[in-house]
Design a protein around this motif. Structure first.
Motif, mmCIF file in Angstrom:
data_model
loop_
_atom_site.group_PDB
_atom_site.id
_atom_site.type_symbol
_atom_site.label_atom_id
_atom_site.label_comp_id
_atom_site.label_asym_id
_atom_site.label_seq_id
_atom_site.Cartn_x
_atom_site.Cartn_y
_atom_site.Cartn_z
ATOM 1 N N VAL A 124 0.869 -1.176 0.000
ATOM 2 C CA VAL A 124 0.000 0.000 0.000
ATOM 3 C C VAL A 124 0.903 1.222 0.000
ATOM 4 O O VAL A 124 1.629 1.476 0.966
ATOM 5 C CB VAL A 124 -0.928 0.019 1.226
ATOM 6 C CG1 VAL A 124 -1.818 1.261 1.203
ATOM 7 C CG2 VAL A 124 -1.788 -1.236 1.264
ATOM 8 N N ASP A 125 0.892 1.948 -1.106
ATOM 9 C CA ASP A 125 1.745 3.128 -1.275
ATOM 10 C C ASP A 125 3.196 2.799 -0.953
ATOM 11 O O ASP A 125 3.901 3.557 -0.265
ATOM 12 C CB ASP A 125 1.241 4.287 -0.412
ATOM 13 C CG ASP A 125 -0.157 4.731 -0.806
ATOM 14 O OD1 ASP A 125 -0.482 4.630 -2.000
ATOM 15 O OD2 ASP A 125 -0.918 5.158 0.068
ATOM 16 N N GLY A 126 3.648 1.634 -1.419
ATOM 17 C CA GLY A 126 5.030 1.239 -1.259
ATOM 18 C C GLY A 126 5.349 0.521 0.028
ATOM 19 O O GLY A 126 6.495 0.097 0.227
ATOM 20 N N VAL A 127 4.372 0.336 0.922
ATOM 21 C CA VAL A 127 4.601 -0.300 2.211
ATOM 22 C C VAL A 127 4.102 -1.742 2.147
ATOM 23 O O VAL A 127 2.932 -1.998 1.857
ATOM 24 C CB VAL A 127 3.893 0.457 3.350
ATOM 25 C CG1 VAL A 127 4.104 -0.264 4.679
ATOM 26 C CG2 VAL A 127 4.411 1.888 3.432
ATOM 27 N N TYR A 128 4.996 -2.672 2.471
ATOM 28 C CA TYR A 128 4.679 -4.096 2.423
ATOM 29 C C TYR A 128 3.885 -4.511 3.655
ATOM 30 O O TYR A 128 4.207 -4.122 4.790
ATOM 31 C CB TYR A 128 5.985 -4.894 2.356
ATOM 32 C CG TYR A 128 5.840 -6.382 2.505
ATOM 33 C CD1 TYR A 128 5.211 -7.142 1.519
ATOM 34 C CD2 TYR A 128 6.347 -7.043 3.620
ATOM 35 C CE1 TYR A 128 5.089 -8.516 1.661
ATOM 36 C CE2 TYR A 128 6.239 -8.417 3.761
ATOM 37 C CZ TYR A 128 5.605 -9.143 2.778
ATOM 38 O OH TYR A 128 5.482 -10.502 2.918
ATOM 39 N N LEU A 129 2.815 -5.302 3.450
ATOM 40 C CA LEU A 129 2.024 -5.861 4.538
ATOM 41 C C LEU A 129 2.443 -7.314 4.740
ATOM 42 O O LEU A 129 2.263 -8.150 3.859
ATOM 43 C CB LEU A 129 0.532 -5.790 4.223
ATOM 44 C CG LEU A 129 -0.039 -4.416 3.867
ATOM 45 C CD1 LEU A 129 -1.554 -4.499 3.722
ATOM 46 C CD2 LEU A 129 0.339 -3.363 4.890
ATOM 47 N N SER A 130 2.979 -7.626 5.926
ATOM 48 C CA SER A 130 3.603 -8.927 6.143
ATOM 49 C C SER A 130 2.615 -10.072 6.290
ATOM 50 O O SER A 130 2.951 -11.220 6.036
ATOM 51 C CB SER A 130 4.471 -8.887 7.406
ATOM 52 O OG SER A 130 5.580 -8.055 7.225
ATOM 53 N N ARG A 131 1.396 -9.798 6.756
ATOM 54 C CA ARG A 131 0.441 -10.860 7.077
ATOM 55 C C ARG A 131 -0.765 -10.796 6.150
ATOM 56 O O ARG A 131 -1.186 -9.714 5.737
ATOM 57 C CB ARG A 131 -0.044 -10.731 8.521
ATOM 58 C CG ARG A 131 1.019 -10.815 9.585
ATOM 59 C CD ARG A 131 1.622 -12.199 9.636
ATOM 60 N NE ARG A 131 3.025 -12.190 9.244
ATOM 61 C CZ ARG A 131 3.643 -13.193 8.658
ATOM 62 N NH1 ARG A 131 2.984 -14.287 8.373
ATOM 63 N NH2 ARG A 131 4.910 -13.117 8.349
ATOM 64 N N LEU A 388 13.214 -4.609 7.169
ATOM 65 C CA LEU A 388 11.938 -4.911 7.815
ATOM 66 C C LEU A 388 12.209 -5.610 9.135
ATOM 67 O O LEU A 388 13.002 -6.545 9.200
ATOM 68 C CB LEU A 388 11.074 -5.818 6.929
ATOM 69 C CG LEU A 388 9.786 -6.350 7.576
ATOM 70 C CD1 LEU A 388 8.741 -5.246 7.679
ATOM 71 C CD2 LEU A 388 9.217 -7.532 6.798
ATOM 72 N N ASN A 389 11.524 -5.143 10.180
ATOM 73 C CA ASN A 389 11.572 -5.800 11.488
ATOM 74 C C ASN A 389 10.138 -6.090 11.892
ATOM 75 O O ASN A 389 9.346 -5.158 12.119
ATOM 76 C CB ASN A 389 12.249 -4.896 12.520
ATOM 77 C CG ASN A 389 12.484 -5.608 13.841
ATOM 78 O OD1 ASN A 389 11.769 -6.533 14.209
ATOM 79 N ND2 ASN A 389 13.488 -5.164 14.580
ATOM 80 N N GLU A 390 9.808 -7.381 11.968
ATOM 81 C CA GLU A 390 8.435 -7.780 12.284
ATOM 82 C C GLU A 390 8.411 -8.622 13.550
ATOM 83 O O GLU A 390 9.226 -9.522 13.733
ATOM 84 C CB GLU A 390 7.815 -8.591 11.144
ATOM 85 C CG GLU A 390 6.376 -8.986 11.437
ATOM 86 C CD GLU A 390 5.841 -10.069 10.520
ATOM 87 O OE1 GLU A 390 4.607 -10.157 10.374
ATOM 88 O OE2 GLU A 390 6.641 -10.846 9.963
ATOM 89 N N ASN A 391 7.475 -8.306 14.426
ATOM 90 C CA ASN A 391 7.229 -9.094 15.629
ATOM 91 C C ASN A 391 5.782 -9.568 15.594
ATOM 92 O O ASN A 391 4.860 -8.749 15.495
ATOM 93 C CB ASN A 391 7.452 -8.258 16.890
ATOM 94 C CG ASN A 391 8.893 -7.854 17.069
ATOM 95 O OD1 ASN A 391 9.658 -8.540 17.728
ATOM 96 N ND2 ASN A 391 9.283 -6.715 16.477
ATOM 97 N N VAL A 392 5.586 -10.873 15.671
ATOM 98 C CA VAL A 392 4.231 -11.404 15.666
ATOM 99 C C VAL A 392 4.125 -12.470 16.745
ATOM 100 O O VAL A 392 4.946 -13.377 16.834
ATOM 101 C CB VAL A 392 3.848 -11.977 14.280
ATOM 102 C CG1 VAL A 392 4.820 -13.037 13.819
ATOM 103 C CG2 VAL A 392 2.427 -12.521 14.290
ATOM 104 N N SER A 393 3.141 -12.310 17.607
ATOM 105 C CA SER A 393 2.898 -13.287 18.666
ATOM 106 C C SER A 393 1.428 -13.669 18.642
ATOM 107 O O SER A 393 0.576 -12.915 18.147
ATOM 108 C CB SER A 393 3.272 -12.723 20.039
ATOM 109 O OG SER A 393 2.508 -11.571 20.343
ATOM 110 N N SER A 394 1.127 -14.837 19.189
ATOM 111 C CA SER A 394 -0.275 -15.267 19.201
ATOM 112 C C SER A 394 -0.558 -16.084 20.446
ATOM 113 O O SER A 394 0.334 -16.736 21.008
ATOM 114 C CB SER A 394 -0.610 -16.089 17.949
ATOM 115 O OG SER A 394 -0.059 -17.392 18.023
#
Length: 776
Positions: A124-131, A388-394
C-alpha cells in the motif's frame, strides 16, 4: 442453485462474446481500462517498476484497475477484483472475515496461520504488509490497483514469488478541492457509506485528504438450530494523507490509516464424515458429510453469540521524494504498522466441539526503504536498500470436548498455544534499463536478501483423560532426546531478472523475460508434538524443526498494443515456471486416535505453464466489449511425503487418504478462467445512462493440497449486471452480482488429523444494491 459443467460453461461464454483470434504469445490488461480512457486515447500510468510509466511500456504481465474499473466491478475490498484478471485468485480466506487468500498462476500461501509467509506481496503506497490477516483491504480512496503476475524478486523482493498487488492511494490535490460521497443499500440489509475529500491548505504547497467508509451487512449463513446469522460484514475504515511540497524538488507525504472490524464468525460447511474417538467403543460418527444435505447457506456452530471476530489494524508512513538533479531522485519510505486480531473460528462448522479455536494475534512491523532513481536519455534505473523488522505473537486455544470419549462419556480437552516470531529482513537491489535504440531495450536487475527468524512456542493440554492432561511441549526448550531444535534460522537469496523488449511502433510492445523469486522458510506454527517436526524413512528418524525456502524461475514472452486511436487494446503473455521446495502443510489421512499431526514439508517440485490474453474493443462510440482468457497447466513433478509412502516408495504423492498412488494437481490452479462483458453508454440530454455486465467462468480446481473430493470446486459460471445514470455531479447506480445465484466454492480447510475435519467455504449468493453518490 445453479451448477454447470465445464463444457456447458465454456460453450455459454464463447457464445456470448466471440473474440478475434490473436497470437498465442503475449500478455494482459485492457479490460481494466476505463471506457473514457479507451475513447480518448488517454493512457494509464503505473509505478510497477518504481517509476511512473505508461502501462503499455512495462515489459511484464501487469493489470491496472483504476477507480472507475473498481466501481464497475463492485469492488468493496480486494476480493472484489476476483475474476477481473486472468490466472489470479483473490478471495476471503479460511474462516476469517478479513484475511486475503492470494494465488497468482497457481502460487500462493497453503496455510493461513501467522507463521506462514504469503507468496503474493501486498503493498500500500510502497509499504509491504507482512500478514494476510487484515490484507483484505477496503478500496475507498484508491486511485488504482496494480497486479503484477509472476515473481517480482528484484524490485519487490520479499515474498513475491507468485506476484505482487500494489495499491496506490489518491494523492491530495495541491490546488483544487475534490471529493466524493456515496450511500449504498442492498440485499441482506447492506448499508455502505463512504466519503472522500481533498483540499489545499496552502495553495501549491500543502494539501490534506480525508477518506472513510462504513460497511455493514447481515450474515448470509443461518444456523438452523438457533436461527443466528453468520458470515456478515461490519467494517469501519479511515485514512488521512498530508501532502507537502515546500519546493519544486521536494515532496513529502504523511499517511495514517485505521481499520476496525467486528464480525460474527465465518462458517463453512463440513464435506466429509466427522468422527469422535471413543476409547471403549472405537470410532463414533458425529456428523455425516453435508449434514444438512445440499448446501443452502446453512451451517451450525458450537460458538457462543459473542464469539465472533475482531480486528484493529492501523499504520503510519512517511514518503519523501527529493529531486537531486535532472537525472537523480531519492525516495525514502518509512512505515510502522500494528495489527490486533481476536478470531473465533469453527473449523468443523457443526454444533460439535472438535475444531473450535480462538486465535489472538498481535503483530507490529517497522520498515524502511531507500530508492535512488536515475533517468537519462538512454539509461534508466533504480537502486535501493530495504529493512523490515516484524514481531508477531499469538495466543491460541483449541476446544475439542467432542473429540474424545470413553464409553459414551465425553472427555474434556483444551489445548493452549503461545508463540512468538521475530523476523528481520535486509535487502539491497538494483535494476537498469538501457535503450539501444528507440525500439529496442534491455532490463536487468538483481536483489540480495538476508532474512533471520527466531521462533518460540509452548503447547499445553488440559484434559480429563490422564495421558492427555498437562502435557507441555515447548520449542526449543524441552524437546526430549534424541530430538534437538534450533529456533534461529537465516536465509539468503539472490534473485535476478532480465528482459528484452522491442517496440515495433510507439503503441505496441514485444518482450521476453526470465526472473527468479524467493519465499523464505520458517517454522511450523502448528507443532503439537515431536511427530510434527520429524520424519522416519527406512528406519531413520530425521528432525525437521523448520522448513526451507521456496524458489521459482519463471520465463515469459509477451506482447501488448493499442490500435485504432485507442479503440482496440490487446495484451497477452505465455509463461513457463519451475517451482522448487514447495512448502506443503499436509495431514495424515482420516485420523481416529490421539493423532493431531500437522507437519509442514518441502514436499516437491512443480511445473506451471500457461498463457493469458486480454482484449477490449470499442466498435462504436457508445459500446465497449472486453474479454480475457487465462490458461494454467500446473503439475507436481515431485511430491515427497514420507509419512504416506512405504519405505521403498518412490517420489509419487498419495492424494488419496487410503494410500493409493494417483496424480494430483496443485491447489487453486484452475486450468481455464474466462471473462467477457461489455458496457453501453448513451446520452440522455444533460445526463447519461450506462448499462454493463460481465460473465465469468472458473474451471475445476482443488481447494486442498491433496485434492480431497469434498474440497473440490467442479467449475462454475457467474454473471454480474449494473446500470448507472450520471448527472452533472450526481450519479445513481444499481448492480446485481451473481445474477444466476450460482453456488460455488472459494476456499477449504483440511484438518483430517482431527476427527477427519474437511470444511469448504462458499461465495456469496445473488446480491443486489443501489447507490446514490455525488462527485465534486
Amino acid at each position: 442453485m445453479t451448477r454447470i459443467s465445464t463444457r456447458a460453461a465454456l460453450a455459454a461464454t464463447v457464445a456470448l462474446f466471440a473474440v478475434p483470434a490473436m497470437p498465442a504469445f503475449a500478455q494482459e490488461t485492457p479490460a481494466a481500462e476505463d471506457a473514457s480512457d479507451i475513447a480518448t486515447g488517454n493512457e494509464i500510468t503505473v509505478i510497477a517498476r518504481r517509476r511512473e510509466e505508461r502501462l503499455l511500456d512495462v515489459p511484464i504481465a501487469i493489470s491496472a484497475l483504476n477507480t472507475d474499473a473498481l466501481e464497475r466491478a463492485g469492488a468493496k475490498d480486494l476480493s472484489g477484483i476476483q475474476g477481473a484478471i486472468p490466472n489470479v485468485n483473490i478471495v476471503q480466506g479460511r474462516g476469517s472475515a478479513s484475511s486475503a487468500n492470494f494465488y497468482i498462476r497457481g502460487i500462493g500461501q497453503p496455510d493461513a496461520l501467522q507463521t506462514f509467509d504469503p507468496a503474493v506481496g501486498v503493498y500500500v503506497d510502497g509499504v509491504y504488509l507482512s500478514r494476510i490477516q487484515g490484507a483484505l483491504l477496503n478500496l475507498f480512496d484508491v486511485e488504482r490497483v496494480e497486479v503484477l503476475r509472476g515473481p517480482q524478486g528484484t524490485l519487490y523482493g520479499k515474498n513475491t514469488i507468485g506476484g505482487a498487488v500494489n495499491v496506490v492511494s489518491k494523492k491530495p490535490d495541491l490546488d483544487t478541492v475534490k471529493g466524493e460521497a456515496a450511500f449504498t443499500y442492498g440485499r441482506f440489509d447492506e448499508v455502505t457509506a463512504k466519503g472522500y475529500v481533498s483540499a489545499p491548505l496552502v495553495t501549491d504547497k500543502l494539501a490534506l485528504s480525508l477518506a472513510g467508509v462504513y460497511d455493514d451487512r447481515d450474515g448470509i449463513v443461518t444456523d438452523p438450530r438457533t436461527g443466528r446469522k453468520y458470515n456478515d460484514r461490519n467494517n469501519l475504515s479511515g485514512r488521512a494523507i498530508l501532502r507537502a511540497k515546500p519546493s519544486d524538488t521536494v515532496e513529502l507525504l504523511i499517511s495514517g490509516d485505521y481499520t476496525r472490524q467486528r464480525n460474527a464468525a465465518t462458517l463453512g460447511y463440513l464435506t466429509a464424515p466427522m468422527f469422535q474417538t471413543d476409547f471403549a467403543l472405537g470410532a463414533v460418527l458425529l456428523s455425516p458429510g453435508n449434514p444438512y444435505g445440499p448446501y443452502d447457506y446453512k451451517a451450525s456452530t458450537s460458538l457462543a453469540p459473542d464469539q465472533g471476530q475482531k480486528l484493529d489494524h492501523w499504520g503510519v508512513s512517511g514518503t519523501i521524494n527529493v529531486d537531486l538533479s535532472d537525472s537523480f531522485q531519492l525516495t525514502s519510505i518509512t512505515a510502522y504498522r500494528k495489527l490486533k486480531t481476536d478470531f473465533f473460528i469453527d473449523i468443523d462448522a457443526t454444533q460439535f466441539e472438535l475444531g473450535d479455536v480462538f486465535v489472538g494475534v498481535r503483530q507490529n512491523q517497522f520498515s524502511q526503504e531507500l530508492q535512488l532513481k536515475y533517468d537519462a536519455d538512454k539509461l534508466k534505473g533504480v537502486f535501493g536498500l530495504y529493512y523490515l523488522n516484524e514481531n508477531v505473537s499469538s495466543h491460541q486455544e483449541a476446544y475439542a470436548d467432542g473429540l474424545f470419549a470413553f464409553n459414551g462419556a465425553p472427555i474434556t480437552f483444551l489445548r493452549t498455544i503461545d508463540d512468538k516470531q521475530v523476523t528481520k529482513s535486509y535487502a539491497a537491489f538494483g535494476q537498469l534499463t538501457y535503450d539501444f535504440t528507440e525500439q529496442l531495450s534491455m532490463t536487468a536487475g538483481l536483489r540480495y536478501t538476508h532474512e533471520k527468524k527466531t521462533y518460540n512456542r509452548c503447547t499445553v493440554t488440559a484434559s480429563t483423560l490422564g495421558l492427555l492432561n498437562n502435557i507441555r511441549y515447548c520449542f526449543p526448550d524441552n524437546l526430549p532426546a534424541p530430538f534437538t531444535g534450533d529456533n534461529d534460522v537465516s536465509y539468503d537469496a539472490w534473485t535476478p531478472m532480465v528482459s528484452l523488449s522491442y517496440k515495433p511502433t510507439p503503441d505496441t510492445l514485444l518482450y521476453a523475460s526470465a526472473s527468479r523469486g524467493f519465499k523464505a522458510g520458517g517454522f511450523n506454527g502448528r507443532v503439537n508434538s515431536n511427530g510434527d517436526i520429524s520424519v522416519t524413512r527406512n528406519g531413520v528418524t530425521t528432525v525437521v524443526p523448520n522448513f526451507e525456502p521456496e524458489t521459482v524461475w519463471s520465463y515469459e514472452a509477451g506482447a501488448k498494443g493499442t490500435f485504432l486511436d485507442g479503440r482496440v487494446n490487446v495484451s497477452a503473455a505465455a509463461f513457463y515456471t519451475d517451482y522448487n521446495n514447495f512448502q506443503a502443510r499436509v495431514g495424515n489421512g482420516t485420523n481416529v486416535g490421539l493423532g493431531g499431526s500437522f507437519p509442514v514439508l518441502n514436499a516437491g517440485k512443480l511445473r506451471i505453464q500457461g498463457f493469458e490474453f486480454d482484449i477490449s474493443v470499442r466498435p462504436v462510440q457508445p459500446l465497449t466489449l472486453f474479454a480475457s482468457v487465462g490458461y494454467l497447466d500446473a503439475d507436481y513433478k515431485r511430491f515427497d511425503d514420507p509419512r504416506r509412502l512405504p519405505p521403498a516408495g518412490g517420489a509419487a504423492f498419495s492424494c488419496n487418504p487410503t494410500g493409493a498412488q494417483i496424480t494430483c494437481r496443485p491447489a487453486f490452479a484452475p486450468p481455464l478462467t474466462l471473462r467477457a462483458g461489455g458496457e453501453y453508454r448513451v446520452s440522455l440530454g444533460d445526463a447519461s445512462l450506462t448499462l454493463g455486465g460481465d460473465v465469468r467462468f472458473v474451471d475445476k480446481q482443488y481447494l486442498s493440497v491433496d485434492n480431497r473430493p469434498g474440497l473440490t470446486e467442479d467449475g462454475y459460471l457467474i454473471g454480474n449486471l449494473y446500470a448507472q445514470v450520471d448527472f452533472d455531479k450526481f450519479y445513481l447506480r444499481g448492480a446485481v452480482k451473481n445474477v444466476g445465484n450460482t453456488l460455488y466454492k472459494t476456499d477449504g480447510q483440511e484438518f483430517s488429523s482431527v476427527g477427519n475435519i474437511q470444511t469448504v467455504y462458499y461465495g456469496d449468493p445473488r446480491t443486489w444494491n443501489v447507490t446514490v453518490g455525488v462527485r465534486f
